[in-house]
Write a protein that holds these residues in place. Structure first.
Motif, PDB file in Angstrom:
ATOM      1  N   LEU A 273      23.049 -36.610 -47.703  1.00  0.00           N
ATOM      2  CA  LEU A 273      21.689 -36.236 -47.320  1.00  0.00           C
ATOM      3  C   LEU A 273      21.552 -36.230 -45.803  1.00  0.00           C
ATOM      4  O   LEU A 273      21.991 -37.165 -45.127  1.00  0.00           O
ATOM      5  CB  LEU A 273      20.671 -37.204 -47.924  1.00  0.00           C
ATOM      6  N   ASP A 274      20.909 -35.186 -45.272  1.00  0.00           N
ATOM      7  CA  ASP A 274      20.657 -35.172 -43.835  1.00  0.00           C
ATOM      8  C   ASP A 274      19.390 -35.955 -43.518  1.00  0.00           C
ATOM      9  O   ASP A 274      18.727 -36.502 -44.422  1.00  0.00           O
ATOM     10  CB  ASP A 274      20.600 -33.737 -43.298  1.00  0.00           C
ATOM     11  N   ALA A 275      19.019 -36.019 -42.252  1.00  0.00           N
ATOM     12  CA  ALA A 275      17.904 -36.871 -41.825  1.00  0.00           C
ATOM     13  C   ALA A 275      16.592 -36.462 -42.486  1.00  0.00           C
ATOM     14  O   ALA A 275      15.808 -37.318 -42.931  1.00  0.00           O
ATOM     15  CB  ALA A 275      17.778 -36.837 -40.305  1.00  0.00           C
ATOM     16  N   ASP A 276      16.323 -35.150 -42.543  1.00  0.00           N
ATOM     17  CA  ASP A 276      15.081 -34.688 -43.161  1.00  0.00           C
ATOM     18  C   ASP A 276      15.060 -34.980 -44.655  1.00  0.00           C
ATOM     19  O   ASP A 276      14.023 -35.375 -45.212  1.00  0.00           O
ATOM     20  CB  ASP A 276      14.905 -33.185 -42.926  1.00  0.00           C
ATOM     21  N   GLN A 277      16.181 -34.806 -45.317  1.00  0.00           N
ATOM     22  CA  GLN A 277      16.264 -35.076 -46.744  1.00  0.00           C
ATOM     23  C   GLN A 277      16.105 -36.562 -47.039  1.00  0.00           C
ATOM     24  O   GLN A 277      15.426 -36.955 -47.993  1.00  0.00           O
ATOM     25  CB  GLN A 277      17.583 -34.544 -47.297  1.00  0.00           C
ATOM     26  N   LEU A 278      16.715 -37.404 -46.203  1.00  0.00           N
ATOM     27  CA  LEU A 278      16.549 -38.850 -46.365  1.00  0.00           C
ATOM     28  C   LEU A 278      15.093 -39.260 -46.215  1.00  0.00           C
ATOM     29  O   LEU A 278      14.575 -40.072 -46.982  1.00  0.00           O
ATOM     30  CB  LEU A 278      17.391 -39.586 -45.326  1.00  0.00           C
ATOM     31  N   ALA A 279      14.429 -38.694 -45.207  1.00  0.00           N
ATOM     32  CA  ALA A 279      13.021 -39.029 -44.994  1.00  0.00           C
ATOM     33  C   ALA A 279      12.182 -38.579 -46.175  1.00  0.00           C
ATOM     34  O   ALA A 279      11.273 -39.298 -46.625  1.00  0.00           O
ATOM     35  CB  ALA A 279      12.533 -38.380 -43.702  1.00  0.00           C
ATOM     36  N   TYR A 280      12.454 -37.395 -46.700  1.00  0.00           N
ATOM     37  CA  TYR A 280      11.708 -36.873 -47.846  1.00  0.00           C
ATOM     38  C   TYR A 280      11.862 -37.796 -49.052  1.00  0.00           C
ATOM     39  O   TYR A 280      10.904 -38.042 -49.787  1.00  0.00           O
ATOM     40  CB  TYR A 280      12.187 -35.468 -48.173  1.00  0.00           C
ATOM     41  N   LYS A 281      13.064 -38.320 -49.255  1.00  0.00           N
ATOM     42  CA  LYS A 281      13.308 -39.204 -50.388  1.00  0.00           C
ATOM     43  C   LYS A 281      12.933 -40.658 -50.111  1.00  0.00           C
ATOM     44  O   LYS A 281      13.057 -41.515 -50.981  1.00  0.00           O
ATOM     45  CB  LYS A 281      14.786 -39.124 -50.810  1.00  0.00           C
ATOM     46  N   GLY A 282      12.480 -40.945 -48.878  1.00  0.00           N
ATOM     47  CA  GLY A 282      12.068 -42.304 -48.546  1.00  0.00           C
ATOM     48  C   GLY A 282      13.214 -43.288 -48.442  1.00  0.00           C
ATOM     49  O   GLY A 282      13.047 -44.482 -48.701  1.00  0.00           O
ATOM     50  N   LEU A 283      14.394 -42.802 -48.031  1.00  0.00           N
ATOM     51  CA  LEU A 283      15.592 -43.635 -48.062  1.00  0.00           C
ATOM     52  C   LEU A 283      16.194 -43.884 -46.687  1.00  0.00           C
ATOM     53  O   LEU A 283      17.342 -44.338 -46.589  1.00  0.00           O
ATOM     54  CB  LEU A 283      16.648 -42.978 -48.965  1.00  0.00           C
ATOM     55  N   VAL A 284      15.442 -43.622 -45.620  1.00  0.00           N
ATOM     56  CA  VAL A 284      15.990 -43.785 -44.273  1.00  0.00           C
ATOM     57  C   VAL A 284      16.464 -45.212 -44.044  1.00  0.00           C
ATOM     58  O   VAL A 284      17.553 -45.444 -43.517  1.00  0.00           O
ATOM     59  CB  VAL A 284      14.940 -43.387 -43.218  1.00  0.00           C
ATOM     60  N   ALA A 285      15.656 -46.187 -44.454  1.00  0.00           N
ATOM     61  CA  ALA A 285      15.978 -47.587 -44.171  1.00  0.00           C
ATOM     62  C   ALA A 285      16.935 -48.205 -45.180  1.00  0.00           C
ATOM     63  O   ALA A 285      17.435 -49.309 -44.960  1.00  0.00           O
ATOM     64  CB  ALA A 285      14.688 -48.412 -44.130  1.00  0.00           C
TER      65      ALA A 285
END
Length: 302
Positions: A273-285
């Protein structure tokens, strides 16, 4: 009749059979359109609660959609009668849920709501217009981080304005073509997966997952798989979009047959997952901690 809970991980699109943020539509037979499972009674109880306590949140319909709604109800009744006699007893005036004996009367409520009270799927009616297909009616009890109030009446572009790589991309154009070319009698299926901090079915708000691996990451999280289908209504020409939720505790993966491959598949998709996809899925952290926990399962480590 007591039915056992459905086994976890019934659908596993993260095993490589599907890829996130792609169209991924595949044909299915009519017998597989609806998917009642042993959690039917539980899901219907929650739907009934939401319709009773939060109607404006979970049901919206344009005034001229009643004939199309009735068409949906008729198609749902027909499918249940033909393929799901074990779970539904379909009569002329009511449908009885076999497990509980509850009778759902087929008149007196908006037909789309009545249809949604028979099945675990949420039902969304998409109607063609000058700006493409728009959301014209929906019984949406189990959304995955989106609000019916915000999306109602919007076109496909508006509905997907926050989905990475959809608008202005090949994916958005492909979906538009599929909607335009879908024929009555065709059934298409696709899957999405996401990760949530609880087992609630009704999730209209965005979420961010924040756990640490030393806090027992897997024990706190649920893997949510959406099974989506498309079919064109032969009468109105509208498209019916269904969404069925499978919601499993991620910790149960450790005891699942084939767990090494499933864990590695989910880990691989997480890391891709790229940064935008991670943010969309709520998984950045959470992505890195979760990937390490999945790697331990895939390698058979405690």
């Amino acid at each position: 009749m007591t039915r056992q809970p459905s086994p976890p991980f019934h659908h596993t699109p993260y095993d490589g059979t599907s890829q996130p943020f792609t169209v991924g539509l595949k044909p299915i037979g009519e017998e597989g359109w609806l998917e009642p499972d042993p959690l039917l009674a539980k899901h219907l109880r929650e739907k009934n609660r939401l319709f009773s306590e939060h109607l404006e949140t979970v049901f919206r319909a344009e005034v001229d959609t009643t004939p199309a709604q009735q068409e949906v109800l008729d198609l749902v009744k027909e499918n249940l009668s033909r393929f799901h006699q074990e779970t539904h007893r379909v009569g002329d005036d009511a449908v009885e849920i076999a497990e509980t004996g509850e009778r759902v009367v087929l008149s007196g409520s908006p037909p789309l709501m009545t249809a949604a009270r028979l099945v675990q799927e949420d039902l969304v009616l998409m109607r063609p217009g000058p700006d493409g297909y728009r959301l014209a009616a929906a019984a949406l009890c189990f959304p995955s981080s989106w609000s019916l109030a915000e999306k109602f009446g919007q076109s496909m572009t508006g509905i997907h304005d926050n989905v990475p790589g959809f608008n202005g991309s090949r994916m958005g154009m492909m979906v538009a073509r599929i909607f335009d070319n879908l024929k009555a009698g065709q059934f298409l299926e696709r899957f999405n997966w996401s990760i949530y901090p609880d087992g609630e079915l009704h999730h209209p708000l965005p979420k961010q997952i924040r756990v640490k691996i030393d806090d027992g990451a897997l024990a706190q999280l649920f893997l949510r798989v959406e099974r989506q289908t498309l079919r064109r209504l032969p009468g109105s020409g509208d498209i019916l979009f269904t969404i069925k939720i499978h919601h499993d505790p991620l910790a149960a993966l450790e005891a699942q047959e084939g767990r090494a491959g499933l864990a590695e598949g989910l880990r691989t998709q997480l890391l891709a997952l790229d940064a935008d996809q991670l943010a969309y899925k709520g998984l950045v952290a959470t992505r890195d901690d979760l990937a390490r926990a999945l790697e331990k399962i895939s390698l058979g480590k405690p």
